[in-house]
Design an enzyme around this catalytic site. Sequence first.
Site, PDB file in Angstrom:
ATOM      1  N   LYS A  25       4.910  -5.797  -0.748  1.00  0.00           N
ATOM      2  CA  LYS A  25       3.977  -6.843  -0.319  1.00  0.00           C
ATOM      3  C   LYS A  25       4.216  -8.079  -1.165  1.00  0.00           C
ATOM      4  CE  LYS A  25       0.858  -8.004   2.631  1.00  0.00           C
ATOM      5  NZ  LYS A  25       1.161  -8.005   4.070  1.00  0.00           N
TER       6      LYS A  25
ATOM      7  N   SER B 243       1.489  -7.016   9.209  1.00  0.00           N
ATOM      8  CA  SER B 243       0.317  -6.938   8.346  1.00  0.00           C
ATOM      9  C   SER B 243      -0.938  -6.820   9.207  1.00  0.00           C
ATOM     10  CB  SER B 243       0.267  -8.140   7.402  1.00  0.00           C
ATOM     11  OG  SER B 243      -0.485  -7.837   6.249  1.00  0.00           O
TER      12      SER B 243
END
Length: 600
Positions: A190, A393
């Site tokens: 991430k 996401s």
Amino acid sequence: MRFLSTLAASVLGTLIAVGALLLFVFFFIFAISLSADTTPQVQRSTILTLDIQGPIPERVSKDPFTRAIADQPKYDVSDVLSALSKAEKDDRISGLWIRLKGTQASWATLEQIRNAITAFRDSGKPVIASSGDFGMIEKDYFLASAADSIYAGPVTAFEFNGFYLPQTFFKGTLDKLGIEPKVVRAGQYKSAIETFTRNDLSEENEEQLQAIIDTQYDVFLNAIADSRSIDEQRLRDIASTDAPMDVRPAKDLGMIDDVRYTDEVVDVLRGIVGVSPSDDVRMMGIDDYARVPSSDVGLETTGDGRVAVIYGTGQIVPGDDDGGAFGSSGMMASDPIIEAFENARENESIKAIVFRVDSPGGSAAASEAIWRAVKRTKEVKPVIVSMGNLAASGGYYVAAPADTIVASPSTITGSIGVFGLLFNVEGLLTDKLGVGLDNVSTSDLADMYSPFSDFSEQERTLLASSIDRTYQTFLQRVAEGRKMSVEAVDSVAQGRVWTGRDAQEAGLVDVLGGLSEAVRIAGEKGGLGEGPYAVQTLPRQKTFFEKLNEDLSSQAARVYFDQTASDLERQMQAKRDRIRYYLSQSGTVQAVLPYEIDIQ
């Protein structure tokens, strides 16, 4: 003096009233002229023209005022797909002319359109592609390679030198300004925050980005090798060592068929439709032909019901944001999406839903709210997700409950992870500007989200716990929707970004295909027969006047910028808007794609 001021106010009020009346009359006459617009009439031996220039959005307004006044493309993805599908069966359409003028569409969008062009060509009708005096970049050539013949104008550029994926980092800028990012994340990959915390790619980030660009390059080369009968390895060698920089070498390499002026390409079209050199060729643009009813070409819809296509595009934000009178805000606001699912769920004539997701994610809370609406609807009717260029996401979060997930091989998806980002501007204010800072509080944690101090260890621990809880919820949502264990999801999550092709192998995607494939699956699951199906698009787009009443002034400024700004200014504004978004979301948990992915 009072008399003069009163008189001036009266005159000004009268002028404003007269101006408003004239504006109303103008719009009234304009409305009548637009309402008189009739269905296009297609004559025999017509060439369908597809102008590829600039972006091709997921959805453009169908309101005639908005289309006439706003600076929007003439057609969207579904217009192209439906038009080409109809033209296959239309005896009045003799061929397709693709006029390339510099596309800025995403690779996933181009992949869908290319597949539709290939299907049209396979129906036995000729397809011609040309670039006139615009030249060709790789995206243009990707589409052109689906044609029977490719022509380019003399003395024009031809780009075939491989792909690259640039990334921008602002750590050095923040250091100079005395601004320190305060970051907590969940997920090894991430890397959304790296643009603010590094000056280059981390090892994990480089790994995933290289995989994305390699997959897209494979798709690109495979398509061209198949269409142009050139060995794939030969194409790789050309890009690496003998990259043609103009159309002459490209012709010598067999990558295009000939170098011709536009009028010479029209002569080729005359031969296709069988008219003399002195006669004009009948042509119709894809935007006009998209308005031709399917029934005109014998394509009657099957089944007693409809498929709803719900569009969710842009950054996921809570509430309502429609972008105003002159266009779209580029946001997937939660309220209209939830309302659209409620309408589709309660409407008995709608038998199945396609959720078209094209989003890099955004607010975790808004993503959860949309997830709930999708899940509730799935319990009543089939829900098929069709992923556009991005469904990453939060974009994957909202897709997870669907019965079936469809993605193009070039779709960017995954990025199952979350982060929290705040900025500490203490150094900027105190060291650079000499501003003194002090405060009083009722507890040691009261200023946890203050932009004027760094995290304490306790504050960082608390935020990390919150981020991890959101990440675990994300994993559970995906595990439930994909019928996988949380551990299995975690192994392909960690914030890693996947292409649609690789996501299918990882179990995050079911079927490779575009919007048309998703509609087909939805129709079958909804019991509507073999198709074609009646389609209803949601959420309902507001009319021009509805939007005009909301925020005329800000939209006028936006239109002025769009009309006068250079490409570089638009790029800089896009980066500014992205940074502004992060600043506006300071202190909130985000499930958003780490960066812009624009393979060039």
